[in-house]
Design a protein around this motif. Structure first.
Motif, PDB file in Angstrom:
ATOM      1  N   MET A  64       7.361 -13.840   8.931  1.00 44.58           N
ATOM      2  CA  MET A  64       8.149 -12.613   8.936  1.00 44.58           C
ATOM      3  C   MET A  64       8.840 -12.383   7.599  1.00 44.58           C
ATOM      4  SD  MET A  64       9.823 -12.319  12.738  1.00 44.58           S
ATOM      5  CE  MET A  64      10.413 -10.677  12.321  1.00 44.58           C
ATOM      6  N   ALA A  65       9.029 -13.472   6.825  1.00 46.78           N
ATOM      7  CA  ALA A  65       9.667 -13.345   5.515  1.00 46.78           C
ATOM      8  C   ALA A  65       8.805 -12.541   4.545  1.00 46.78           C
ATOM      9  CB  ALA A  65       9.953 -14.734   4.932  1.00 46.78           C
ATOM     10  N   ARG A  66       7.494 -12.413   4.853  1.00 47.02           N
ATOM     11  CA  ARG A  66       6.599 -11.692   3.964  1.00 47.02           C
ATOM     12  C   ARG A  66       6.473 -10.223   4.334  1.00 47.02           C
ATOM     13  NH1 ARG A  66       1.026 -14.066   3.665  1.00 47.02           N
ATOM     14  NH2 ARG A  66       0.918 -12.594   1.925  1.00 47.02           N
ATOM     15  N   ILE A  67       7.159  -9.773   5.373  1.00 51.69           N
ATOM     16  CA  ILE A  67       7.093  -8.363   5.772  1.00 51.69           C
ATOM     17  C   ILE A  67       7.801  -7.504   4.732  1.00 51.69           C
ATOM     18  CG2 ILE A  67       7.842  -6.660   7.489  1.00 51.69           C
ATOM     19  CD1 ILE A  67       7.601  -8.821   9.616  1.00 51.69           C
ATOM     20  N   ASP A  68       7.159  -6.431   4.309  1.00 46.56           N
ATOM     21  CA  ASP A  68       7.777  -5.463   3.415  1.00 46.56           C
ATOM     22  C   ASP A  68       8.419  -4.382   4.283  1.00 46.56           C
ATOM     23  OD1 ASP A  68       7.824  -2.886   1.718  1.00 46.56           O
ATOM     24  OD2 ASP A  68       7.410  -4.445   0.230  1.00 46.56           O
ATOM     25  N   TRP A  69       9.758  -4.447   4.424  1.00 49.79           N
ATOM     26  CA  TRP A  69      10.443  -3.575   5.362  1.00 49.79           C
ATOM     27  C   TRP A  69      10.471  -2.124   4.878  1.00 49.79           C
ATOM     28  CZ3 TRP A  69      10.868  -5.479   9.952  1.00 49.79           C
ATOM     29  CH2 TRP A  69      10.990  -6.872  10.108  1.00 49.79           C
ATOM     30  N   ARG A  70      10.461  -1.922   3.585  1.00 51.10           N
ATOM     31  CA  ARG A  70      10.453  -0.544   3.078  1.00 51.10           C
ATOM     32  C   ARG A  70       9.139   0.151   3.447  1.00 51.10           C
ATOM     33  NH1 ARG A  70      12.148   0.616  -3.033  1.00 51.10           N
ATOM     34  NH2 ARG A  70      14.119  -0.057  -2.084  1.00 51.10           N
ATOM     35  N   GLN A  71       8.012  -0.549   3.228  1.00 50.04           N
ATOM     36  CA  GLN A  71       6.717   0.039   3.577  1.00 50.04           C
ATOM     37  C   GLN A  71       6.591   0.179   5.086  1.00 50.04           C
ATOM     38  OE1 GLN A  71       4.554   1.255   1.539  1.00 50.04           O
ATOM     39  NE2 GLN A  71       2.891   1.712   2.968  1.00 50.04           N
ATOM     40  N   SER A  72       7.080  -0.827   5.826  1.00 46.18           N
ATOM     41  CA  SER A  72       6.986  -0.786   7.288  1.00 46.18           C
ATOM     42  C   SER A  72       7.815   0.348   7.872  1.00 46.18           C
ATOM     43  CB  SER A  72       7.440  -2.122   7.874  1.00 46.18           C
ATOM     44  OG  SER A  72       6.636  -3.193   7.400  1.00 46.18           O
ATOM     45  N   GLY A  73       8.926   0.696   7.175  1.00 48.68           N
ATOM     46  CA  GLY A  73       9.785   1.761   7.671  1.00 48.68           C
ATOM     47  C   GLY A  73       9.146   3.139   7.610  1.00 48.68           C
ATOM     48  N   LYS A  74       8.026   3.272   6.919  1.00 48.79           N
ATOM     49  CA  LYS A  74       7.351   4.565   6.812  1.00 48.79           C
ATOM     50  C   LYS A  74       6.425   4.844   7.982  1.00 48.79           C
ATOM     51  CE  LYS A  74       7.335   4.250   1.745  1.00 48.79           C
ATOM     52  NZ  LYS A  74       6.485   4.195   0.510  1.00 48.79           N
ATOM     53  N   SER A  75       6.252   3.858   8.868  1.00 51.26           N
ATOM     54  CA  SER A  75       5.382   4.055  10.030  1.00 51.26           C
ATOM     55  C   SER A  75       5.873   3.186  11.174  1.00 51.26           C
ATOM     56  CB  SER A  75       3.930   3.709   9.679  1.00 51.26           C
ATOM     57  OG  SER A  75       3.815   2.316   9.447  1.00 51.26           O
ATOM     58  N   ASP A  76       5.119   3.153  12.245  1.00 48.81           N
ATOM     59  CA  ASP A  76       5.481   2.337  13.403  1.00 48.81           C
ATOM     60  C   ASP A  76       4.917   0.924  13.313  1.00 48.81           C
ATOM     61  OD1 ASP A  76       6.795   4.503  14.532  1.00 48.81           O
ATOM     62  OD2 ASP A  76       4.992   5.234  15.559  1.00 48.81           O
ATOM     63  N   ALA A  77       4.189   0.613  12.256  1.00 44.81           N
ATOM     64  CA  ALA A  77       3.563  -0.704  12.110  1.00 44.81           C
ATOM     65  C   ALA A  77       4.324  -1.545  11.090  1.00 44.81           C
ATOM     66  CB  ALA A  77       2.108  -0.552  11.686  1.00 44.81           C
ATOM     67  N   LEU A  78       4.116  -2.857  11.162  1.00 42.62           N
ATOM     68  CA  LEU A  78       4.683  -3.779  10.190  1.00 42.62           C
ATOM     69  C   LEU A  78       3.622  -4.106   9.138  1.00 42.62           C
ATOM     70  CD1 LEU A  78       6.589  -6.280  12.518  1.00 42.62           C
ATOM     71  CD2 LEU A  78       7.524  -4.361  11.206  1.00 42.62           C
ATOM     72  N   PHE A  79       4.050  -4.175   7.854  1.00 46.24           N
ATOM     73  CA  PHE A  79       3.106  -4.425   6.769  1.00 46.24           C
ATOM     74  C   PHE A  79       3.535  -5.630   5.940  1.00 46.24           C
ATOM     75  CE2 PHE A  79       2.189  -0.029   7.776  1.00 46.24           C
ATOM     76  CZ  PHE A  79       0.812   0.036   7.637  1.00 46.24           C
ATOM     77  N   ILE A  80       2.527  -6.402   5.532  1.00 46.81           N
ATOM     78  CA  ILE A  80       2.712  -7.542   4.641  1.00 46.81           C
ATOM     79  C   ILE A  80       2.401  -7.094   3.215  1.00 46.81           C
ATOM     80  CG2 ILE A  80       1.827  -9.831   3.984  1.00 46.81           C
ATOM     81  CD1 ILE A  80       3.449  -9.955   6.475  1.00 46.81           C
ATOM     82  N   ARG A  81       3.209  -7.530   2.268  1.00 44.50           N
ATOM     83  CA  ARG A  81       2.956  -7.237   0.856  1.00 44.50           C
ATOM     84  C   ARG A  81       2.235  -8.426   0.245  1.00 44.50           C
ATOM     85  NH1 ARG A  81       5.640  -3.960  -3.074  1.00 44.50           N
ATOM     86  NH2 ARG A  81       5.435  -4.785  -5.202  1.00 44.50           N
ATOM     87  N   ASP A  82       0.951  -8.260  -0.084  1.00 43.76           N
ATOM     88  CA  ASP A  82       0.156  -9.334  -0.671  1.00 43.76           C
ATOM     89  C   ASP A  82       0.275  -9.326  -2.186  1.00 43.76           C
ATOM     90  OD1 ASP A  82      -0.867 -10.562   1.573  1.00 43.76           O
ATOM     91  OD2 ASP A  82      -2.643  -9.283   1.685  1.00 43.76           O
ATOM     92  N   GLN A  83       0.423 -10.519  -2.753  1.00 43.51           N
ATOM     93  CA  GLN A  83       0.392 -10.684  -4.202  1.00 43.51           C
ATOM     94  C   GLN A  83      -0.989 -11.206  -4.601  1.00 43.51           C
ATOM     95  OE1 GLN A  83       3.528  -9.114  -3.835  1.00 43.51           O
ATOM     96  NE2 GLN A  83       3.589  -9.923  -5.918  1.00 43.51           N
ATOM     97  N   GLU A  84      -1.377 -10.978  -5.832  1.00 45.09           N
ATOM     98  CA  GLU A  84      -2.656 -11.484  -6.307  1.00 45.09           C
ATOM     99  C   GLU A  84      -2.569 -12.969  -6.633  1.00 45.09           C
ATOM    100  OE1 GLU A  84      -5.686  -8.955  -8.549  1.00 45.09           O
ATOM    101  OE2 GLU A  84      -3.757  -8.333  -9.345  1.00 45.09           O
ATOM    102  N   TRP A  85      -3.707 -13.637  -6.471  1.00 42.52           N
ATOM    103  CA  TRP A  85      -3.811 -15.048  -6.819  1.00 42.52           C
ATOM    104  C   TRP A  85      -3.748 -15.175  -8.337  1.00 42.52           C
ATOM    105  CZ3 TRP A  85      -8.801 -18.221  -7.379  1.00 42.52           C
ATOM    106  CH2 TRP A  85      -8.494 -19.582  -7.445  1.00 42.52           C
ATOM    107  N   GLU A  86      -2.614 -15.624  -8.833  1.00 41.38           N
ATOM    108  CA  GLU A  86      -2.341 -15.587 -10.266  1.00 41.38           C
ATOM    109  C   GLU A  86      -3.299 -16.453 -11.061  1.00 41.38           C
ATOM    110  OE1 GLU A  86       1.514 -17.099 -11.663  1.00 41.38           O
ATOM    111  OE2 GLU A  86       1.879 -15.060 -12.307  1.00 41.38           O
ATOM    112  N   ALA A  87      -3.665 -17.624 -10.512  1.00 44.87           N
ATOM    113  CA  ALA A  87      -4.537 -18.526 -11.254  1.00 44.87           C
ATOM    114  C   ALA A  87      -5.909 -17.924 -11.496  1.00 44.87           C
ATOM    115  CB  ALA A  87      -4.684 -19.851 -10.494  1.00 44.87           C
ATOM    116  N   ALA A  88      -6.380 -17.078 -10.575  1.00 42.46           N
ATOM    117  CA  ALA A  88      -7.706 -16.493 -10.725  1.00 42.46           C
ATOM    118  C   ALA A  88      -7.694 -15.315 -11.677  1.00 42.46           C
ATOM    119  CB  ALA A  88      -8.232 -16.041  -9.370  1.00 42.46           C
TER     120      ALA A  88
END
Length: 300
Positions: A64-88
């Motif tokens: 739940m710590a990875r949920i982006d609440w600002r993006q989730s607040g724009k709809s009825d769904a919960l969204f995760i904010r993914d970061q890119e794999w930095e090493a790749a």
């Protein structure tokens, strides 16, 4: 200087000189990359890093710590904010600078240096399209995926002076990647000593041995005088046919030692000859990068 003002004459001349060898190299690299591009896919992956990649729906197993609440607040769904794999995202390219790379056995063939540069730039083009950051190993530029990266890489390759055939002993961030192009006509142990420091830091790598077909087959006949392009030593073979079996056995043993070195480091190895289409090596390299593992491949 006002916008639109002409460059000083000396800077115009410097720019012309710098770009003189650039267009053919870039055109060839982009042509190779465009041939391969339809058959490959992007390499973006989820992982730890600072760069935003995408939003995706929250699912079972996600913290739940990875949920982006600002993006989730724009709809009825919960969204995760993914970061890119930095090493790749960060890859460093290197091309052998030794004089032996200028060899070509016929006018219809590219020199080993030209082929190595085309492969390096074509691969950089594909990686940049996939969102990767690319730079030259030992160069002053930081890895980048901007649209100016490819022309800048080509200019840097044209500016580089001769070297000893070993990649520079420079630090690479932990878990980064390096791709090394050369004939590797050097002591495998000396090469291994230079590369183990990278491998010990978790850096992944790939060795691409670029050879002229005459160096593989030694097709000459009769009395031939051979000149070492680096030491300038000479050797007279009264009948090349007599030394061909021993020569081929020694070359195969040297290539096997390079492949074994790559295997021990957990790196990939590819052998490519300049009479092959560059796409052969490029597809293999791109697949190795996408698979994330080192495998020995290449035509013998």
């Amino acid at each position: 200087m006002a916008t639109g003002a002409p460059l000083p004459l000396e800077r115009q001349h410097a720019a012309v000189d710098a770009a003189r060898g650039l267009p053919p190299l870039l055109v060839a690299a982009l042509r190779v990359a465009s041939t391969v591009a339809p058959g490959v896919h992007g390499r973006r992956r989820v992982g730890t890093g600072d760069s935003f990649w995408q939003f995706r729906p929250y699912g079972a197993g996600d913290s739940m710590a990875r949920i982006d609440w600002r993006q989730s607040g724009k709809s009825d769904a919960l969204f995760i904010r993914d970061q890119e794999w930095e090493a790749a995202q960060s890859l460093w390219l290197w091309r052998d600078l030794s004089p032996s790379m200028d060899y070509r056995s016929g006018p219809a063939l590219p020199s080993k240096r030209e082929r190595a540069e085309v492969l390096a730039l074509a691969l950089a083009s594909l990686l940049i399209r996939a969102g990767e950051r690319v730079a030259l190993l030992g160069g002053a530029d930081r890895p980048s995926a901007s649209r100016t990266t490819l022309p800048r890489l080509a200019l840097r390759l044209a500016e580089e002076a001769l070297g000893d055939g070993l990649p520079p002993a420079v630090p690479v961030p932990r878990y980064g990647r390096v791709l090394l192009f050369g004939d590797f006509f050097t002591d495998p142990e000396a090469l291994g000593a230079r590369l183990r420091g990278l491998a010990d830091r978790g850096v992944q790598g790939h060795l691409v041995q670029v050879l002229d077909p005459a160096e593989v087959a030694l097709p000459f006949k009769g009395r031939i005088r051979f000149l070492d392009s680096e030491s300038r030593d000479e050797m007279l073979a009264r009948r090349v046919e007599d030394i061909r079996p021993a020569y081929r056995a020694r070359l195969d043993a040297h290539t096997a030692a390079l492949a074994d070195l790559a295997r021990r480091l957990g790196w990939g190895f590819v052998r490519h000859t300049t009479d092959q289409a560059p796409t052969v090596a490029l597809v293999t390299l791109y697949q190795q990068l996408s698979d994330g593992g080192g495998r020995e491949r290449g035509a013998r």
